[in-house]
Design a protein around this motif. Sequence first.
Motif, PDB file in Angstrom:
ATOM      1  N   ILE A 101      21.874  53.222  33.087  1.00  0.00           N
ATOM      2  CA  ILE A 101      20.873  52.159  32.932  1.00  0.00           C
ATOM      3  C   ILE A 101      21.103  51.411  31.618  1.00  0.00           C
ATOM      4  CG2 ILE A 101      18.406  51.796  32.469  1.00  0.00           C
ATOM      5  CD1 ILE A 101      17.889  53.981  34.632  1.00  0.00           C
ATOM      6  N   ALA A 102      21.407  52.155  30.563  1.00  0.00           N
ATOM      7  CA  ALA A 102      21.698  51.515  29.277  1.00  0.00           C
ATOM      8  C   ALA A 102      22.953  50.644  29.354  1.00  0.00           C
ATOM      9  CB  ALA A 102      21.854  52.575  28.194  1.00  0.00           C
ATOM     10  N   LEU A 103      23.951  51.095  30.107  1.00  0.00           N
ATOM     11  CA  LEU A 103      25.174  50.306  30.256  1.00  0.00           C
ATOM     12  C   LEU A 103      24.902  48.979  30.952  1.00  0.00           C
ATOM     13  CD1 LEU A 103      27.811  53.005  31.267  1.00  0.00           C
ATOM     14  CD2 LEU A 103      27.637  51.788  29.092  1.00  0.00           C
ATOM     15  N   VAL A 104      24.036  48.999  31.966  1.00  0.00           N
ATOM     16  CA  VAL A 104      23.689  47.745  32.641  1.00  0.00           C
ATOM     17  C   VAL A 104      22.991  46.795  31.668  1.00  0.00           C
ATOM     18  CG1 VAL A 104      22.311  46.686  34.474  1.00  0.00           C
ATOM     19  CG2 VAL A 104      23.555  48.810  34.922  1.00  0.00           C
ATOM     20  N   GLY A 105      22.054  47.331  30.879  1.00  0.00           N
ATOM     21  CA  GLY A 105      21.364  46.497  29.903  1.00  0.00           C
ATOM     22  C   GLY A 105      22.322  45.896  28.894  1.00  0.00           C
ATOM     23  N   ARG A 106      23.269  46.690  28.419  1.00  0.00           N
ATOM     24  CA  ARG A 106      24.237  46.168  27.453  1.00  0.00           C
ATOM     25  C   ARG A 106      25.167  45.141  28.097  1.00  0.00           C
ATOM     26  NH1 ARG A 106      28.057  50.382  24.414  1.00  0.00           N
ATOM     27  NH2 ARG A 106      29.267  50.172  26.334  1.00  0.00           N
ATOM     28  N   HIS A 111      27.219  39.868  28.762  1.00  0.00           N
ATOM     29  CA  HIS A 111      27.894  39.248  29.909  1.00  0.00           C
ATOM     30  C   HIS A 111      29.205  39.963  30.227  1.00  0.00           C
ATOM     31  CE1 HIS A 111      25.724  35.370  31.043  1.00  0.00           C
ATOM     32  NE2 HIS A 111      24.905  36.040  30.247  1.00  0.00           N
ATOM     33  N   THR A 112      29.203  41.280  30.075  1.00  0.00           N
ATOM     34  CA  THR A 112      30.371  42.081  30.443  1.00  0.00           C
ATOM     35  C   THR A 112      30.398  42.250  31.959  1.00  0.00           C
ATOM     36  OG1 THR A 112      30.183  43.327  28.371  1.00  0.00           O
ATOM     37  CG2 THR A 112      31.551  44.291  30.118  1.00  0.00           C
ATOM     38  N   PRO A 113      31.522  41.975  32.618  1.00  0.00           N
ATOM     39  CA  PRO A 113      31.593  42.168  34.069  1.00  0.00           C
ATOM     40  C   PRO A 113      31.328  43.623  34.444  1.00  0.00           C
ATOM     41  CG  PRO A 113      33.429  40.842  33.307  1.00  0.00           C
ATOM     42  CD  PRO A 113      32.755  41.365  32.075  1.00  0.00           C
ATOM     43  N   LEU A 114      30.524  43.821  35.474  1.00  0.00           N
ATOM     44  CA  LEU A 114      30.152  45.173  35.899  1.00  0.00           C
ATOM     45  C   LEU A 114      30.041  45.193  37.416  1.00  0.00           C
ATOM     46  CD1 LEU A 114      27.546  47.552  34.324  1.00  0.00           C
ATOM     47  CD2 LEU A 114      27.419  47.067  36.772  1.00  0.00           C
ATOM     48  N   ARG A 119      25.421  54.348  44.447  1.00  0.00           N
ATOM     49  CA  ARG A 119      24.456  54.673  43.397  1.00  0.00           C
ATOM     50  C   ARG A 119      24.515  53.634  42.274  1.00  0.00           C
ATOM     51  NH1 ARG A 119      22.412  58.913  39.695  1.00  0.00           N
ATOM     52  NH2 ARG A 119      23.092  58.261  37.608  1.00  0.00           N
ATOM     53  N   GLY A 120      25.725  53.189  41.925  1.00  0.00           N
ATOM     54  CA  GLY A 120      25.862  52.197  40.866  1.00  0.00           C
ATOM     55  C   GLY A 120      25.166  50.892  41.201  1.00  0.00           C
ATOM     56  N   HIS A 121      25.192  50.506  42.453  1.00  0.00           N
ATOM     57  CA  HIS A 121      24.454  49.336  42.954  1.00  0.00           C
ATOM     58  C   HIS A 121      22.955  49.533  42.750  1.00  0.00           C
ATOM     59  CE1 HIS A 121      23.097  46.649  46.327  1.00  0.00           C
ATOM     60  NE2 HIS A 121      22.468  47.709  46.806  1.00  0.00           N
ATOM     61  N   GLN A 122      22.472  50.742  43.045  1.00  0.00           N
ATOM     62  CA  GLN A 122      21.047  51.046  42.866  1.00  0.00           C
ATOM     63  C   GLN A 122      20.672  51.131  41.383  1.00  0.00           C
ATOM     64  OE1 GLN A 122      20.490  54.615  45.208  1.00  0.00           O
ATOM     65  NE2 GLN A 122      21.182  53.601  47.081  1.00  0.00           N
ATOM     66  N   ILE A 123      21.577  51.650  40.555  1.00  0.00           N
ATOM     67  CA  ILE A 123      21.350  51.697  39.107  1.00  0.00           C
ATOM     68  C   ILE A 123      21.123  50.293  38.555  1.00  0.00           C
ATOM     69  CG2 ILE A 123      22.601  51.981  36.928  1.00  0.00           C
ATOM     70  CD1 ILE A 123      21.508  54.600  37.568  1.00  0.00           C
ATOM     71  N   ILE A 124      21.919  49.326  39.018  1.00  0.00           N
ATOM     72  CA  ILE A 124      21.740  47.945  38.562  1.00  0.00           C
ATOM     73  C   ILE A 124      20.317  47.490  38.837  1.00  0.00           C
ATOM     74  CG2 ILE A 124      22.400  45.539  39.013  1.00  0.00           C
ATOM     75  CD1 ILE A 124      25.250  46.618  39.618  1.00  0.00           C
ATOM     76  N   ASP A 125      19.846  47.742  40.040  1.00  0.00           N
ATOM     77  CA  ASP A 125      18.503  47.318  40.419  1.00  0.00           C
ATOM     78  C   ASP A 125      17.434  48.000  39.563  1.00  0.00           C
ATOM     79  OD1 ASP A 125      16.722  45.880  42.305  1.00  0.00           O
ATOM     80  OD2 ASP A 125      16.112  47.900  42.862  1.00  0.00           O
TER      81      ASP A 125
END
Length: 245
Positions: A101-106, A111-114, A119-125
């Motif tokens: 979750i912290a990685l998505v926020g950072r 604007h780092t491509p991610l 699960r990673g798709h759900q983490i973004i949400d």
Amino acid sequence: MSSAPLLSIVSVTDARPHAPEYHAYSAMLAERTARGARRAGWRVERVAAADVSVATTLRRTERAAALVLLGGEDIAPEFYRAARGYRAEGAHAERADEAQIALVGRALGRHTPLLGICRGHQIIDVALGGTLVQDLGEHSGHRNDGVEIHRVMSDHEVELEPGSRLHGVLGGRVITRSAHHQAIDRLGEGLRVVARASDGLIEAVEHETAPITGVQWHPEDPRAPRGQLGALLAGLATPALRLAA
């Protein structure tokens, strides 16, 4: 190869002694992702977020030009303001949840491509304030229940939204391999839906302003359409190079 851009591939864990068959399959998917990334021109570092501190995950991914968040355990319900005790609930990995979750926020801030897979798709949400459908029930069509782990993936077709980044990378219609019992419910802030399954479930999302993409399916599975994983990994490079410039 040392001049190649760095891609951090972040999984949940490198050890599941309680579920050896599941772990072996997950490890194979992670290794296929890493091999595909190298073929796409990336220098790869892998991090298992549950096995180190949150601070270590953030430090080890600090210099990444792009990130991939892989599949794995259900996200702990506390992170999307829900209760435990739902059907088919398994072990959680709260440290991995917090780190990813912290990685998505950072990534959003920089604007780092991610790319988030399953699960990673759900983490973004969840990272952006969204919620999840906790269980799709038996025989949902999004996974094969009660079978050996190598047969759990289910195939179905999704149509991608014209004008979306995914449409540009994969085309209008794709066959997907999925094995999930949860899905995005309420959409996180700044996200838009770019693909749905025939039953209406959200299959892919993109952030409106940042190069953040989530797919509910597994392009890294051995039986996924040839070239799908490579196209997604190569697609991370264009915004990464633009950011570096």
